[in-house]
Every structure is written in structure tokens, then in C-alpha cells.
Write an enzyme that holds these catalytic residues in place. Structure first.
Site, PDB file in Angstrom:
ATOM      1  N   ARG A 218       0.855  -1.178   0.000  1.00 48.24           N
ATOM      2  CA  ARG A 218       0.000   0.000   0.000  1.00 48.24           C
ATOM      3  C   ARG A 218       0.896   1.235   0.000  1.00 48.24           C
ATOM      4  O   ARG A 218       1.992   1.222   0.581  1.00 48.24           O
ATOM      5  CB  ARG A 218      -0.911   0.040   1.230  1.00 48.24           C
ATOM      6  N   ASP A 241       3.838   0.109  -7.448  1.00 46.65           N
ATOM      7  CA  ASP A 241       2.493  -0.103  -7.983  1.00 46.65           C
ATOM      8  C   ASP A 241       1.472   0.670  -7.162  1.00 46.65           C
ATOM      9  O   ASP A 241       0.322   0.796  -7.572  1.00 46.65           O
ATOM     10  CB  ASP A 241       2.141  -1.592  -7.968  1.00 46.65           C
ATOM     11  N   GLU A 246      -2.768   8.451  -3.648  1.00 43.56           N
ATOM     12  CA  GLU A 246      -3.167   7.601  -4.769  1.00 43.56           C
ATOM     13  C   GLU A 246      -4.616   7.895  -5.146  1.00 43.56           C
ATOM     14  O   GLU A 246      -5.469   7.898  -4.251  1.00 43.56           O
ATOM     15  CB  GLU A 246      -3.024   6.127  -4.388  1.00 43.56           C
ATOM     16  N   HIS A 265      -1.396   0.856  -9.733  1.00 39.10           N
ATOM     17  CA  HIS A 265      -2.048  -0.127  -8.858  1.00 39.10           C
ATOM     18  C   HIS A 265      -2.719  -1.229  -9.684  1.00 39.10           C
ATOM     19  O   HIS A 265      -3.921  -1.490  -9.538  1.00 39.10           O
ATOM     20  CB  HIS A 265      -3.076   0.558  -7.941  1.00 39.10           C
ATOM     21  N   GLY A 268      -2.491  -6.773  -9.167  1.00 37.33           N
ATOM     22  CA  GLY A 268      -3.378  -7.929  -9.111  1.00 37.33           C
ATOM     23  C   GLY A 268      -4.494  -7.909 -10.132  1.00 37.33           C
ATOM     24  O   GLY A 268      -5.373  -8.782 -10.109  1.00 37.33           O
TER      25      GLY A 268
END
Length: 302
Positions: A218, A241, A246, A265, A268
């Protein structure tokens, strides 16, 4: 059992589960039925304020099944007595691929070669490599293990750190001694009060000159100003990432800092993760209607 899922694809995948009455709720103001009847709730992958607030109206709720491993955005909103399950395992493969790919991008200087190609320049130079390097994985859980499995064929040394020490895994308290030895430091810790700001100026100062910081956890785990300072001195490099703030706003100094590679981000966010999320939701729903033990149950302080 009344069930809310966030999209049509998941709804179709679980529609034939015996005993389940499935409705699609996408996280907005339009509710498919009375939330007070919902017993099994799968929030959207990207949560909305409404998707969290509606929990207070789910008076019959028994289970919340997340599609992500991190529970920090939902945990404060889950009513007492409701079982919260995370998406542990869903994103292991995709996130591990991103981590290894990001390390290779940095070690082999791919970003510089992309710039040279854009300019039509033949920019021959020696690069670093992943082979023979030490990689410190901070937050050694299921994703960390998946990262290690992909790193070992590259002939690396992997050092593991987790909140709780166990065989072959160092405790967080060992970081001051381990950081100066690592060529690459991978962050894959959960977002908790303990991990917020853990990578501060002191943490970064202990990293060896030229080391690479990889954040797949994070953005809040890293002190952004301290990282920008180290990057600006060209002492450290980074692959990120996630960022804090953000999304990273235009003009933020992190965008233009030397030696950093940033993705929005997406670690995944792959079809593999999507397939595994759907499979987990179905398996958990089948267990719920049969009153069988659930996987990935969050207990205590995460």
C-alpha cells in the site's frame, strides 16, 4: 440465503448454487432489494462509499466476502458478529508476476531502453541483473511465498521477514540488520496501523547504496517525501504499484524523480485474478449454504 454480488459475471457463476437467491449490487445508490434481507455480501473489487455504508442496513448479514486480501477499507464497517473473509490467494500469482517483472525492468534498465527506442538511439550500456542478488521480502505471507517461487529460478537469494518469526522467517525487528545486506527490498505487508509509514527516512537510510525498493503493498507503507529525497540523490531506486497519495496527481515530484518506475495499482488486476475471485466466491457461498467452515476468515486485529 439472500446474496449480493457486484457484477453479472459473478452472479451467473453462482446462480446455480442451491439455496442461494443471488442479486447484483454494483456499489451505487440503486439497491436490488431490501439490504436488511442480505446474508452473504460480496462488495465490488473497487469499493465505493455506498458499498461500505450499506453494511449498516444489512441487519441479517452473516458473511462479507472480499475480493482482495487487504481488509482495511471494510473492517471498520463490518457489524459485530458478521464473519469477514478476505481474498487471500486470489491475487498471489498476478502480484508475484508484477513484482518479478518490475524488478527485471529496473535491474535491466528497460525504461531507459524504451526512451532510447522512442528517440531512435542505440543506447548500448551494461545493466545490472537479478542473478546473484539478495531479495528481502517484507511481509512473507501467501503472496510473498508466490514471489519467492518465481525468484528462485533467477538464481537469487531470498530473505523472508514477517510480523511473526517462524522457521526460516525473520521478525520485523530484524530489519535494521537485514536492510543493509539486501539488493532488492520487496514490500508486501498488509495495511495496518503498524505498517503505516514503516518505510520512513530511517528505514530507507539503512538500505545499501543503489538498492531497489519495490512496493506492491500500500502507498501508506512508505513515507513518500523520504523516498523522493533518496531518489533525488540517486542513492536508491524504486518500482511502485502503489503510492501515497493515490492516484498520484499530475505534477507530483514522484513522477519525475530519477530511478523510479510507477504503475497505477495494477499488480493484481489480471484475468487470472478474476477467475480465482469468481472461484473463491462460489466455493465460499457453497460452504455458507451448507453451514460449513469458511476459508480466509479474519479474526482479531488484522
Amino acid at each position: 440465503m439472500k446474496v449480493w454480488v457486484p457484477d453479472k459475471e459473478i452472479a451467473e457463476a453462482v446462480a446455480d448454487v442451491a439455496g442461494a437467491d443471488v442479486h447484483v449490487y454494483q456499489g451505487g445508490d440503486d439497491l436490488p432489494c431490501d439490504p436488511g434481507e442480505v446474508e452473504f455480501y460480496v462488495p465490488p473489487f473497487t469499493p465505493t462509499p455506498q458499498s461500505r455504508a450499506v453494511l449498516a442496513r444489512m441487519t441479517s448479514l452473516k458473511i462479507v466476502q472480499l475480493q482482495v486480501a487487504g481488509v482495511d477499507t471494510f473492517l471498520p464497517h463490518v457489524p459485530p458478529g458478521v464473519v469477514l473473509c478476505n481474498g487471500r490467494g486470489i491475487h498471489d500469482a498476478s502480484t508475484a508476476e508484477w513484482v518479478v517483472g518490475g524488478i527485471i525492468v529496473a535491474q535491466r534498465d528497460f525504461a531507459r531502453f524504451v526512451d532510447a527506442q522512442r528517440d531512435g538511439r542505440w543506447d548500448w550500456h551494461m545493466t545490472d541483473a537479478l542473478a546473484d542478488r539478495s531479495v528481502l521480502i517484507v511481509g512473507y505471507g501467501s503472496v510473498g511465498a508466490a514471489i519467492e517461487r518465481r525468484l528462485l529460478p533467477f538464481e537469487t537469494e531470498v530473505v523472508r521477514v514477517a510480523r511473526t518469526a517462524r522457521d526460516g522467517v525473520h521478525p520485523v525487528g530484524a530489519l535494521p540488520d537485514l536492510l543493509p545486506l539486501a539488493d532488492v527490498v520487496v514490500l508486501i505487508v498488509p495495511s495496518t496501523p503498524e505498517t503505516t509509514g514503516m518505510v520512513d527516512a530511517g528505514f530507507l537510510a539503512r538500505m545499501k547504496d543503489g538498492a531497489l525498493l519495490v512496493n506492491a503493498a500500500r502507498g501508506s507503507v512508505v513515507d513518500t517525501d523520504a523516498l523522493v529525497a533518496e531518489l533525488s540523490r540517486r542513492r536508491l531506486r524504486a518500482v511502485l504499484d502503489v503510492t501515497d497519495p493515490e492516484p498520484l496527481p499530475a505534477g507530483h515530484p514522484l513522477w519525475s524523480a530519477p530511478g523510479v518506475f510507477i504503475t497505477p495499482h495494477v499488480g493484481g488486476s489480471t484475468p487470472a485474478s478474476r477467475r480465482r475471485a469468481i472461484a473463491l466466491v462460489r466455493a465460499q457461498l457453497e460452504r455458507a449454504v451448507r453451514d460449513e467452515p469458511l476459508r480466509n476468515v479474519i479474526t482479531g486485529a488484522y
